[in-house]
Design an enzyme around this catalytic site. Structure first.
Site, PDB file in Angstrom:
ATOM      1  N   GLU A 322       0.808  -1.225   0.000  1.00  0.00           N
ATOM      2  CA  GLU A 322       0.000   0.000   0.000  1.00  0.00           C
ATOM      3  C   GLU A 322       0.838   1.270   0.000  1.00  0.00           C
ATOM      4  O   GLU A 322       0.525   2.240   0.694  1.00  0.00           O
ATOM      5  CB  GLU A 322      -0.978  -0.029   1.181  1.00  0.00           C
ATOM      6  CG  GLU A 322      -1.936  -1.203   1.112  1.00  0.00           C
ATOM      7  CD  GLU A 322      -2.878  -1.317   2.308  1.00  0.00           C
ATOM      8  OE1 GLU A 322      -2.755  -0.483   3.232  1.00  0.00           O
ATOM      9  OE2 GLU A 322      -3.710  -2.238   2.324  1.00  0.00           O
ATOM     10  N   GLU A 424      -6.696  -9.969  -2.894  1.00  0.00           N
ATOM     11  CA  GLU A 424      -7.433  -9.958  -1.621  1.00  0.00           C
ATOM     12  C   GLU A 424      -8.917  -9.715  -1.876  1.00  0.00           C
ATOM     13  O   GLU A 424      -9.532  -8.848  -1.259  1.00  0.00           O
ATOM     14  CB  GLU A 424      -6.882  -8.870  -0.690  1.00  0.00           C
ATOM     15  CG  GLU A 424      -5.393  -8.967  -0.408  1.00  0.00           C
ATOM     16  CD  GLU A 424      -4.893  -7.843   0.490  1.00  0.00           C
ATOM     17  OE1 GLU A 424      -5.729  -7.184   1.163  1.00  0.00           O
ATOM     18  OE2 GLU A 424      -3.682  -7.607   0.524  1.00  0.00           O
TER      19      GLU A 424
END
Length: 547
Positions: A322, A424
């Site tokens: 991220e 995910e």
């Protein structure tokens, strides 16, 4: 003709590419561009619904807002939108497309970073839950009121649900399957008609899996349920830094070791998630207080400890999770910190594919931190810095999916020429489990049908009776609606259990999803088995079986 007395001594398997199936309607155009061009391309679909339409300057903001009027928008129809944009004044600007109807407003259906002096390509789309007789498609500059935007080659193409599904199936047939013909003959080479053929798929090439948690350790029902479905896994939290070194210097890999033993015993592909996480909330508390050489030493120790221990065990590593949204390491260690982390990871495990993993890239375009252009720009920056980034990781935490936008984003990312993984995937728990199942099938089908997507992992680890957002089972490992949706897709994308008989030419043909197979041929009291692989290589293969 008379039938041979015994089964063939030889079985020949020929593999050929599947031709494009017959199709009534527009074929989806996957063209995409992520580099600014001096000259724009012609409009996709010859403009579609926007053919011969001219954009209307915005009232009071004519240099930064343009719009198109749309008369009739059908519910459930997928609308694919594309346009070329450049700025006249500002060096660059973030441009967003949005849609306003009499009932709703879709704040973002596509974004692009436009530049002065060359044309940039925006690709996205939308789908409405209710029809609209009057809508407005807006093209707006978000970050500079004096950009002066220009547009050309605008296109809006509708696809009915049936057309969209047929396009998906066509892509699946082309990218995920091959045609197989089994030739059965006797010892003298004569064709055998009427031989009983059974096809068993032993394994699948396409990695499809789920996150797992420590709760799978010594849990036979969970393990059985998982192994029956999936060939890929990722550890939800157990490999993260704050899980393996909660206290500085006290490293503990007991849980990931036990989980790795399970996946390896069952020949499950495992992703490494993650080495570092830029979000300070998930960095060990003791490390958050470090700076300079102290943090550098801790980072180096983390890489050496983790990567040397698990060298060769994980096919992927999410190196710095991220990093479009957070910048802890670059803020503390300098602007080249990410480059150093990737290079150190590669040196520690040269065979692992290193991923850039991010959220809100494919799920939405409302997040200005992680637009598709922002992802591409960061990836190319890493590559220019000499980093071996081998994979595109898209987390996929969805609320209401927007399949046309999702496909447009995947098309643009595919221009990087790297494998794309949905890493995910889940659906927000604000919805019922039944709605989660519907949306999950949409997302997974969209990913599987895109040729650039090389794997899909769901974020559905079962831990302490709950999951992050989306569970597939209850506490007894009986499927919920989401689990049923997964099983339905797994069955649809399998070539297992096919049965038939060889025809008058001694042939039995079928379409095979990529993977490993066993074919059994029986005639009279003779039986022959053969195993073979159906891979993306399109060459003809021959398998000989001697009775």
């Amino acid at each position: 003709m008379s039938q041979p007395p015994i089964l063939a001594a030889l079985l020949f398997f020929f593999f050929i590419s599947i031709p494009v199936s017959s199709y009534d309607g527009p074929l989806y155009d996957s063209s995409a561009y992520t580099k600014c061009k001096i000259q724009p391309e012609p409009p996709l679909y010859n403009g579609g619904m926007l053919k011969d339409q001219h954009a209307i300057p915005g009232t009071g903001d004519r240099r930064n807002s343009l719009s198109f009027s749309l008369k009739k928008i059908d519910a459930a129809t997928k609308y694919c939108f594309s346009i070329w944009i450049r700025t006249k004044d500002a060096e660059s600007a973030m441009i967003t497309a949005s849609l306003v109807t009499q009932d709703t407003r879709l704040k973002c259906i596509g974004t692009v970073t436009a530049y002065k002096g060359c044309w940039s390509f925006l690709k996205g789309g939308f789908v409405l839950s209710s029809p609209s007789n009057a809508s407005t498609l807006y093209i707006k500059n978000l970050d500079s009121r004096d950009a002066g935007i220009e547009i050309t080659s605008a296109s809006l193409q509708p696809f009915t649900p049936q057309q969209w599904r047929l396009n998906q199936d066509t892509k699946i047939n082309q990218a995920r399957k091959l045609a197989v013909t089994v030739h059965v003959s006797d010892r003298e080479g004569r064709q055998v008609q009427g031989a009983a053929i059974r096809v068993e798929q032993l394994s699948k090439d396409f990695p499809f899996g789920s996150a797992i948690a420590e709760s799978i350790i010594a849990n036979p029902p969970y393990q059985k349920w998982f192994v029956e479905r999936f060939n890929a896994a990722v550890f939800e939290n157990e490999l993260k830094w704050n899980a393996t070194e909660f206290t500085q210097g006290q490293v503990n890999y007991t849980l990931p070791d036990q989980m790795l033993e399970f996946v390896q015993a069952n020949q499950i592909t495992a992703r490494g998630h993650n080495i570092f996480w830029e979000n300070p909330q998930y960095i060990p508390e003791w490390a958050q207080n470090l700076t300079g050489s102290g943090l550098e030493s801790a980072v180096t120790s983390r890489i050496q400890s983790l990567m040397h221990k698990y060298r060769g065990d994980f096919v992927h590593w999410d190196v710095n999770n991220e990093m479009l949204h957070f910048d802890f390491y670059e803020d503390r260690l300098g602007p080249n910190a990410t480059l150093r982390l990737f290079k150190a990871a590669h040196q520690s495990d040269p065979l692992a594919t290193l991923f850039m993993n991010e959220f809100n890239v494919v799920e939405t375009c409302r997040d200005t931190e992680s637009t598709v252009d922002a992802y591409v720009l960061r990836m190319r920056g890493l590559q220019r810095g000499g980093v071996r980034v081998g994979g595109i990781g898209l987390q996929g935490h969805f609320d209401v999916p927007n399949p046309p936008l999702m496909r447009g984003v995947l098309d643009k990312l595919a221009t990087l020429g790297l494998p794309i993984w949905l890493t995910e995937v889940d659906i927000s728990n604000e919805f019922t489990k039944e709605t989660q199942a519907v949306y999950l099938e949409e997302v997974v089908r969209e990913g599987f049908s895109h040729p650039a997507v090389n794997g899909i992992v769901l974020w559905s680890a079962f831990r302490r009776g709950r999951c992050y957002q989306m569970c597939l089972t209850d506490g007894n490992f009986s499927n919920l609606a989401t689990g049923e949706a997964v099983d339905k897709l797994m069955k649809e994308w399998s070539s297992d259990g096919l049965e038939g008989r060889s025809d008058e030419h001694g042939c039995y043909s079928f379409f095979a999803f990529l993977g490993e197979y066993k074919v059994t041929a029986q005639y009279g009291d003779k039986t022959v088995d053969s195993t073979f692989c159906v891979s993306q290589a399109r060459e003809t293969k021959h398998f000989n079986i001697q009775l």
